[in-house]
Design an enzyme around this catalytic site. Structure first.
Site, PDB file in Angstrom:
ATOM      1  N   ARG A 170       0.816  -1.238   0.000  1.00  0.00           N
ATOM      2  CA  ARG A 170       0.000   0.000   0.000  1.00  0.00           C
ATOM      3  C   ARG A 170       0.845   1.282   0.000  1.00  0.00           C
ATOM      4  NH1 ARG A 170      -2.328  -3.414  -1.526  1.00  0.00           N
ATOM      5  NH2 ARG A 170      -4.053  -4.565  -0.622  1.00  0.00           N
ATOM      6  N   SER A 219     -10.124  -0.277   4.126  1.00  0.00           N
ATOM      7  CA  SER A 219      -9.270  -0.740   5.229  1.00  0.00           C
ATOM      8  C   SER A 219      -8.586   0.455   5.875  1.00  0.00           C
ATOM      9  CB  SER A 219      -8.215  -1.709   4.719  1.00  0.00           C
ATOM     10  OG  SER A 219      -8.852  -2.895   4.321  1.00  0.00           O
ATOM     11  N   GLU A 294      -3.546   3.144   7.017  1.00  0.00           N
ATOM     12  CA  GLU A 294      -3.506   2.961   5.553  1.00  0.00           C
ATOM     13  C   GLU A 294      -4.225   4.138   4.899  1.00  0.00           C
ATOM     14  OE1 GLU A 294      -4.401  -0.953   4.019  1.00  0.00           O
ATOM     15  OE2 GLU A 294      -5.418  -0.109   2.272  1.00  0.00           O
TER      16      GLU A 294
HETATM   17  C1  LIG Z   1     -15.415   0.058   0.231  1.00  0.00           C
HETATM   18  C2  LIG Z   1     -13.938   0.182  -0.036  1.00  0.00           C
HETATM   19  C3  LIG Z   1     -13.192  -0.940  -0.353  1.00  0.00           C
HETATM   20  C4  LIG Z   1     -11.812  -0.833  -0.605  1.00  0.00           C
HETATM   21  N1  LIG Z   1     -11.107  -1.953  -0.924  1.00  0.00           N
HETATM   22  C5  LIG Z   1      -9.789  -1.862  -1.229  1.00  0.00           C
HETATM   23  C6  LIG Z   1      -9.031  -3.013  -1.607  1.00  0.00           C
HETATM   24  O1  LIG Z   1      -9.523  -4.111  -1.677  1.00  0.00           O
HETATM   25  N2  LIG Z   1      -7.716  -2.844  -1.892  1.00  0.00           N
HETATM   26  C7  LIG Z   1      -7.101  -1.635  -1.840  1.00  0.00           C
HETATM   27  O2  LIG Z   1      -5.912  -1.544  -2.131  1.00  0.00           O
HETATM   28  N3  LIG Z   1      -7.805  -0.526  -1.473  1.00  0.00           N
HETATM   29  C8  LIG Z   1      -9.115  -0.604  -1.166  1.00  0.00           C
HETATM   30  N4  LIG Z   1      -9.816   0.506  -0.798  1.00  0.00           N
HETATM   31  C9  LIG Z   1      -9.104   1.799  -0.655  1.00  0.00           C
HETATM   32  C10 LIG Z   1      -9.104   2.670  -1.909  1.00  0.00           C
HETATM   33  O3  LIG Z   1     -10.156   2.349  -2.786  1.00  0.00           O
HETATM   34  C11 LIG Z   1      -7.772   2.554  -2.652  1.00  0.00           C
HETATM   35  O4  LIG Z   1      -6.698   2.967  -1.838  1.00  0.00           O
HETATM   36  C12 LIG Z   1      -7.758   3.413  -3.925  1.00  0.00           C
HETATM   37  O5  LIG Z   1      -6.616   3.097  -4.663  1.00  0.00           O
HETATM   38  C13 LIG Z   1      -7.806   4.923  -3.655  1.00  0.00           C
HETATM   39  O6  LIG Z   1      -8.092   5.555  -4.881  1.00  0.00           O
HETATM   40  P1  LIG Z   1      -8.799   6.989  -4.925  1.00  0.00           P
HETATM   41  O7  LIG Z   1      -8.943   7.375  -6.340  1.00  0.00           O
HETATM   42  O8  LIG Z   1     -10.059   6.952  -4.132  1.00  0.00           O
HETATM   43  O9  LIG Z   1      -7.715   7.876  -4.199  1.00  0.00           O
HETATM   44  P2  LIG Z   1      -7.936   8.970  -3.055  1.00  0.00           P
HETATM   45  O10 LIG Z   1      -8.530   8.330  -1.858  1.00  0.00           O
HETATM   46  O11 LIG Z   1      -8.639  10.158  -3.615  1.00  0.00           O
HETATM   47  O12 LIG Z   1      -6.418   9.362  -2.744  1.00  0.00           O
HETATM   48  C14 LIG Z   1      -5.564   8.400  -2.171  1.00  0.00           C
HETATM   49  C15 LIG Z   1      -4.128   8.866  -2.367  1.00  0.00           C
HETATM   50  O13 LIG Z   1      -3.829   8.862  -3.750  1.00  0.00           O
HETATM   51  C16 LIG Z   1      -3.345  10.131  -4.154  1.00  0.00           C
HETATM   52  N5  LIG Z   1      -3.781  10.353  -5.537  1.00  0.00           N
HETATM   53  C17 LIG Z   1      -5.003  10.146  -6.063  1.00  0.00           C
HETATM   54  N6  LIG Z   1      -5.008  10.444  -7.375  1.00  0.00           N
HETATM   55  C18 LIG Z   1      -3.760  10.866  -7.678  1.00  0.00           C
HETATM   56  C19 LIG Z   1      -3.125  11.316  -8.877  1.00  0.00           C
HETATM   57  N7  LIG Z   1      -3.769  11.409 -10.051  1.00  0.00           N
HETATM   58  N8  LIG Z   1      -1.811  11.659  -8.814  1.00  0.00           N
HETATM   59  C20 LIG Z   1      -1.117  11.578  -7.652  1.00  0.00           C
HETATM   60  N9  LIG Z   1      -1.663  11.162  -6.495  1.00  0.00           N
HETATM   61  C21 LIG Z   1      -2.976  10.803  -6.510  1.00  0.00           C
HETATM   62  C22 LIG Z   1      -3.933  11.111  -3.171  1.00  0.00           C
HETATM   63  O14 LIG Z   1      -3.127  12.286  -3.051  1.00  0.00           O
HETATM   64  C23 LIG Z   1      -3.897  10.295  -1.882  1.00  0.00           C
HETATM   65  O15 LIG Z   1      -2.612  10.349  -1.301  1.00  0.00           O
HETATM   66  C24 LIG Z   1     -11.188   0.426  -0.531  1.00  0.00           C
HETATM   67  C25 LIG Z   1     -11.945   1.568  -0.218  1.00  0.00           C
HETATM   68  C26 LIG Z   1     -13.300   1.453   0.028  1.00  0.00           C
HETATM   69  C27 LIG Z   1     -14.085   2.689   0.349  1.00  0.00           C
END
Ligand SMILES: Cc1cc2nc3c(=O)[nH]c(=O)nc-3n(C[C@H](O)[C@H](O)[C@H](O)COP(=O)(O)OP(=O)(O)OC[C@H]3O[C@@H](n4cnc5c(N)ncnc54)[C@H](O)[C@@H]3O)c2cc1C
Length: 301
Positions: A170, A219, A294
Site C-alpha cells: 500500500r 481498510s 492505511e
Molecule cells: C469500500 C472500499 C473498499 C476498498 N477496498 C480496497 C481493496 O480491496 N484494496 C485496496 O488496495 N484498497 C481498497 N480501498 C481503498 C481505496 O479504494 C484505494 O486505496 C484506492 O486506490 C484509492 O483511490 P482513490 O482514487 O479513491 O484515491 P484517493 O482516496 O482520492 O487518494 C488516495 C491517495 O492517492 C493520491 N492520488 C489520487 N489520485 C492521484 C493522482 N492522479 N496523482 C497523484 N496522487 C494521486 C492522493 O493524493 C492520496 O494520497 C477500498 C476503499 C473502500 C471505500
C-alpha cells in the site's frame, strides 16, 4: 493566495470536499481545480507559485479530509482526457489516472486481457491505485504495472517505469508532489467471458465481507507484521481488542468488517480520525502493536 492562474477547466474557491470523498466528511479546499486536460494542468502548475501546496485526489475512497479544509490547491482529474481506456497490442492496456479501477477491469475483460480482474473490487481511480499500490485477493498494482506518466510540480511530463516506483504494501517510494496522468498495464490474453466470470466472483466475495455501500474509507490500518515476520490481520487485532461496533460521535467501527470505519450519518472528520486513534490505542493496549494508518489523512484539523 488571492489570484490563481487562469484555467480552461473549473477552479472553485472554498468548495466543500466532503462530497468528493467516500466518508462524506471534510472541510473546504482553498481552491479545487478540475483541469480540462493535460495542457490546462501544465499551464496552471507552471504559473502557480512554488510555495502553494498541491494535493491531487481521486474519488477519495482512501481519504479523510479534515474538518478545517485543505490549504492550497486540490486537484481532481475529472476531464475526458483523464478518463480514456485504450487496449494496446501485446495484451497491454493504458488508462487515464481519473478512470475508476473497476472500469479498467471491465475494459481489459472486454479486450480479452486477463490479470486486472482484481481491480473490479477496488472503488478508487488509477491515480489512487498507483499511489497506494492498490490490490486485493493476492494481486497488487505492482504485479501488472508497466509504466506511468506523471506531471511534476513544475509541469514537466515524465514516464516512470514500474521498476522505479519502489512499491511495497500500500505504498510507493516516489517523491511527493507528482501527479499521475495515466498508466500502462501488462496482462495476458484470455477469453473475455472467463475474465468477466472471475471479476464477478471477486465482486460477490467483496459484497459479502465488506460494508461497500457505507460511507467508509476501506481498510483503515495496514496489516502489520509481527516480530517473527508473520503477517497479521488488522481486522482481527481490532476485533480482539473489542473495537467491532465501537462508536465515537457519528463514527463507528463496522460491525461487518472491524478494519473499516463508517460515517453513520452525522460524523465529522474529527470523529472518524479520533475513532481510528481509539482503535490504535486499544490494539496497542491489548497486543502491544502499533497499527499504521492505511487511510491518508489530510488538511487542517
Ligand atoms: C469500500 C472500499 C473498499 C476498498 N477496498 C480496497 C481493496 O480491496 N484494496 C485496496 O488496495 N484498497 C481498497 N480501498 C481503498 C481505496 O479504494 C484505494 O486505496 C484506492 O486506490 C484509492 O483511490 P482513490 O482514487 O479513491 O484515491 P484517493 O482516496 O482520492 O487518494 C488516495 C491517495 O492517492 C493520491 N492520488 C489520487 N489520485 C492521484 C493522482 N492522479 N496523482 C497523484 N496522487 C494521486 C492522493 O493524493 C492520496 O494520497 C477500498 C476503499 C473502500 C471505500
Amino acid at each position: 493566495m488571492s489570484d490563481f492562474p487562469a484555467v480552461r477547466g473549473q477552479l472553485l474557491r472554498g468548495e466543500s470536499l466532503a462530497p468528493f470523498t467516500w466518508f462524506r466528511v471534510g472541510g473546504p479546499a482553498d481552491a479545487l481545480f478540475l483541469p480540462a486536460d493535460t495542457d490546462d494542468l501544465a499551464q496552471f502548475l507552471a504559473a502557480l507559485p512554488n510555495d502553494v501546496p498541491v494535493l491531487p485526489i481521486g474519488v477519495g475512497s482512501n481519504l479523510i479530509v479534515r474538518d478545517g479544509g485543505v490549504p492550497g490547491v486540490t486537484i481532481r482529474l475529472a476531464g475526458r482526457q483523464f478518463a480514456q481506456i485504450e487496449p494496446l497490442d501485446g495484451a497491454r492496456i493504458k488508462a487515464g489516472a481519473g478512470v475508476l479501477d473497476s472500469m479498467v477491469a471491465k475494459g481489459a475483460a472486454k479486450a480479452g486481457i486477463a490479470g486486472l480482474e482484481f481491480y473490479a473490487g477496488i472503488p478508487g481511480t488509477i491515480g489512487g491505485a498507483l499511489t497506494m499500490n492498490a490490490g486485493c485477493y493476492g494481486r497488487e498494482t505492482k504485479d501488472v504495472l508497466v509504466e506511468a506518466t506523471v506531471m511534476t510540480r513544475t509541469s514537466e511530463i515524465v514516464v516512470i517505469p514500474a521498476s522505479e516506483f519502489g512499491f511495497t504494501y500500500r505504498h510507493n517510494a516516489l517523491p511527493d508532489g507528482l501527479i499521475f496522468l495515466n498508466a500502462t498495464y501488462q496482462g495476458a490474453p484470455d477469453d473475455p467471458a472467463a475474465i468477466t466470470a472471475r471479476m464477478g466472483e471477486i465482486t460477490s466475495k467483496r459484497e459479502a465481507s465488506q460494508p461497500i455501500r457505507e460511507k467508509t474509507g476501506g481498510s483503515t490500518f495496514k496489516n502489520p507484521v509481527d516480530a517473527n515476520g508473520e503477517k497479521l490481520s488488522a481486522w482481527k487485532l481490532n476485533d480482539e481488542a473489542g473495537m467491532r461496533g465501537y462508536r465515537r460521535g457519528g463514527a463507528q467501527v463496522s460491525e461487518l468488517h472491524a478494519n473499516f470505519l463508517i460515517n453513520t450519518g452525522e460524523a465529522t472528520a474529527a470523529d472518524i480520525e479520533g475513532l481510528g486513534e481509539d482503535v490504535r490505542a486499544a490494539v496497542k493496549a491489548k497486543h502491544g502493536i502499533e497499527l499504521e494508518w492505511e487511510i491518508k489523512r489530510t488538511g487542517r484539523p
